[in-house]
Scaffold this active site. Structure first.
Site, mmCIF file in Angstrom:
data_model
loop_
_atom_site.group_PDB
_atom_site.id
_atom_site.type_symbol
_atom_site.label_atom_id
_atom_site.label_comp_id
_atom_site.label_asym_id
_atom_site.label_seq_id
_atom_site.Cartn_x
_atom_site.Cartn_y
_atom_site.Cartn_z
ATOM 1 N N HIS A 17 16.935 -14.255 -26.626
ATOM 2 C CA HIS A 17 16.455 -14.166 -25.393
ATOM 3 C C HIS A 17 17.130 -15.011 -24.241
ATOM 4 C CE1 HIS A 17 12.257 -13.221 -23.478
ATOM 5 N NE2 HIS A 17 13.109 -14.088 -22.344
ATOM 6 N N HIS A 19 18.532 -14.276 -20.023
ATOM 7 C CA HIS A 19 18.817 -13.271 -18.883
ATOM 8 C C HIS A 19 20.009 -13.482 -18.387
ATOM 9 C CE1 HIS A 19 14.547 -11.510 -18.787
ATOM 10 N NE2 HIS A 19 14.378 -12.789 -19.547
ATOM 11 N N ASP A 21 21.043 -12.802 -15.315
ATOM 12 C CA ASP A 21 20.818 -13.031 -14.020
ATOM 13 C C ASP A 21 20.095 -14.378 -13.933
ATOM 14 O OD1 ASP A 21 18.539 -11.759 -14.931
ATOM 15 O OD2 ASP A 21 17.818 -11.014 -12.946
ATOM 16 N N GLY A 178 9.862 -9.193 -16.084
ATOM 17 C CA GLY A 178 8.912 -9.237 -14.816
ATOM 18 C C GLY A 178 7.614 -9.648 -15.113
ATOM 19 N N HIS A 205 8.482 -8.745 -23.434
ATOM 20 C CA HIS A 205 7.927 -9.784 -22.979
ATOM 21 C C HIS A 205 6.460 -9.725 -23.140
ATOM 22 C CE1 HIS A 205 11.802 -10.750 -20.907
ATOM 23 N NE2 HIS A 205 11.250 -12.060 -20.757
ATOM 24 N N GLU A 208 3.113 -14.549 -22.639
ATOM 25 C CA GLU A 208 3.876 -15.454 -21.604
ATOM 26 C C GLU A 208 2.616 -15.795 -20.372
ATOM 27 O OE1 GLU A 208 7.171 -14.642 -19.471
ATOM 28 O OE2 GLU A 208 7.768 -16.549 -19.382
ATOM 29 N N ASP A 297 16.311 -18.610 -22.300
ATOM 30 C CA ASP A 297 15.736 -17.782 -21.159
ATOM 31 C C ASP A 297 16.577 -17.654 -19.966
ATOM 32 O OD1 ASP A 297 13.787 -16.047 -20.481
ATOM 33 O OD2 ASP A 297 12.110 -17.553 -19.930
HETATM 34 ZN ZN LIG Z 1 12.567 -13.759 -20.442
#
Ligand SMILES: [Zn+2]
Length: 356
Positions: A17, A19, A21, A178, A205, A208, A297
Site C-alpha cells: 500500500h 501511493h 502521488d 479518496g 480502502h 480508515e 501509504d
Molecule cells: Zn492509501
C-alpha cells in the site's frame, strides 16, 4: 536486543500500500514544479517536506490533501510520471523492499492531454526503469501497479476496464481511493461486479475514515481480497483490548480468511484512524491473529519510509519475529501468481533467518 537502523534497513520488506502521488522525493517535486513554472509553498526540500508533514498531522483534511494538489500538478506528462515511478522503486529498493505495489488514479493525470492508457504506460515504463536502476545498485526488487478510481468521482467502471485491459502487463489490482465516508463501495457496484466476474484482484480502502460496516461492504460487495488500512475493524470486536474480546461476524470473517490488512502506522495516526503508534489497534489485532501488513501509504505527505515505519513499530515493542510475520503475510498477500508469492516468501524467510 534492539535492532539498529542498518539492521532494519537490511531486512526484506514487502509494500502493498503506497501511493505514487504521495511519495515523490521533495527534490523532484521542486525540480518538476520549476520546469513548468508551478508555485510551491517552499522551494527548499527540507522546508517543503516539513510543511507537508505538519499539514498531514494537523487533523485538517483540506491541509492534508493540499500536498496531492501539488504532486499531481507536476505529474501530467509521460516523462514526469515515468520519473516519479522510477524513483519510487529505487527509493524503496534502497530501504530493503523486495516487492512493491504502487497505486495511483490514472484519471488524476489527464489534465494536459494524456489518456488514462498513456498514464498506465508511463507508470509501467517507470517501474521497469526503476527495477533496472535498483539492480545496477545491487538491489533486487520487483514492482507492480494497482489502479485506483476516485471514490467521489464517476470513472470507476472505466478504470476497472482499463485495469483488465492491462492485466498481465504490470497492472495487478484495483482499488478505490479518496474520501471513504459517504462514498462506499456500493457507489461503484458496476466496477466491482465486472472485476468479480473477471476474477481480478481487488483491494479497497476501508475502515480508515469509516467503521467496520465499510470493511464489510468492501469484502462483500467489493469482493476485496485485501483491505486498505482496515484499522477500524476493531469496532466489530466487543471488549477489544481486554482479556475476553468477542469478534463480530465482520472481524471473524477477516480473521478466518486471513484477509491482509494494509496498515500504514504513521498515516493512520495522521488521519486519526489510530490515536498514536503506541496505541495503534494493529498491535492487538496482530495478537488476535489477523494478517497485519506494514506499509507507507504516502511517503512524502507523512514523512515516512519503510525503515522509519519499522523503527516506529520496534519502538512500540515489535520484535524481529513480529516484523517477519507481517512481512510474510504481505508476501503471501501480494497480487501475484502463487509461485511468485512463494518465491517472495522464500526471500523473506531467508532474509530474516527464520523457519516458515
Ligand atoms: Zn492509501
Amino acid at each position: 536486543m534492539t535492532l539498529t537502523s542498518d539492521e532494519i534497513r537490511a531486512l526484506p520488506k514487502v509494500v502493498l500500500h503506497d501511493h505514487l502521488d504521495g511519495g515523490l522525493r521533495p527534490e523532484t517535486l521542486i525540480e518538476l514544479a520549476a520546469e513548468i513554472g508551478y508555485e510551491l509553498p517552499y522551494t527548499d526540500p527540507d522546508m517543503l517536506a516539513k510543511h507537508f508533514v505538519a499539514n498531514a498531522n494537523s487533523g485538517d483534511l483540506v491541509r492534508y490533501l493540499e500536498a496531492f494538489a501539488h504532486t499531481t500538478a507536476v505529474m501530467q506528462t509521460a516523462a514526469q510520471i515515468t520519473r516519479v515511478a522510477r524513483e519510487a522503486v529505487v527509493d524503496h529498493a534502497r530501504d530493503g523492499v523486495i516487492y512493491v505495489e504502487l497505486r495511483y488514479a490514472p484519471e488524476q493525470h489527464c489534465e494536459k492531454g494524456l489518456s488514462m492508457q498513456d498514464v498506465v504506460d508511463a507508470v509501467q515504463t517507470g517501474l521497469e526503469e526503476g527495477v533496472a536502476e535498483a539492480a545496477e545498485e545491487g538491489f533486487g526488487i520487483r514492482a507492480a501497479a494497482l489502479l485506483c478510481a476516485m471514490r467521489h468521482l464517476d470513472k470507476s467502471l472505466e478504470v476497472a476496464e482499463l485495469a483488465l485491459a492491462n492485466r498481465g502487463t504490470g497492472c495487478v489490482g484495483f482499488d478505490i481511493a479518496g474520501p471513504e465516508l459517504g462514498f462506499p463501495p456500493a457507489k461503484h457496484a458496476a466496477a466491482f461486479a465486472l472485476l468479480r466476474d473477471e476474477l481480478f484482484p481487488v483491494t479497497i480502502h476501508a475502515g480508515e475514515a469509516d467503521g467496520a460496516g465499510s470493511v464489510s461492504q468492501a469484502l462483500g460487495l467489493g469482493a476485496a481480497r485485501r483491505i486498505g488500512h482496515g484499522v477500524r475493524i476493531h469496532e466489530d470486536i466487543e471488549g477489544f483490548g481486554t482479556e475476553t474480546p468477542v469478534l463480530g461476524h465482520i472481524a471473524q470473517y477477516a480473521l478466518d480468511q486471513q484477509i491482509p490488512l494494509e496498515m500504514c502506522p504513521t498515516s493512520n495516526v495522521h488521519t486519526g484512524a489510530a490515536e498514536s503508534i503506541a496505541n495503534h489497534p494493529m498491535h492487538e489485532l496482530r495478537d488476535l491473529g489477523f494478517a497485519i501488513t506494514i506499509n507507507t501509504d504516502d511517503k512524502l505527505v507523512s514523512g515516512v519510509d519503510m525503515v522509519s515505519e519499522f523503527e516506529e513499530l520496534v519502538g512500540a515493542g515489535w520484535t524481529t519475529e513480529d516484523l517477519f510475520e507481517a512481512t510474510l503475510a504481505a508476501a503471501w498477500g501480494a497480487f501475484l501468481p502463487y509461485d511468485e508469492r512463494a518465491d517472495l516468501a522464500d526471500l523473506v524467510v531467508e532474509g530474516y533467518g527464520m523457519d516458515e
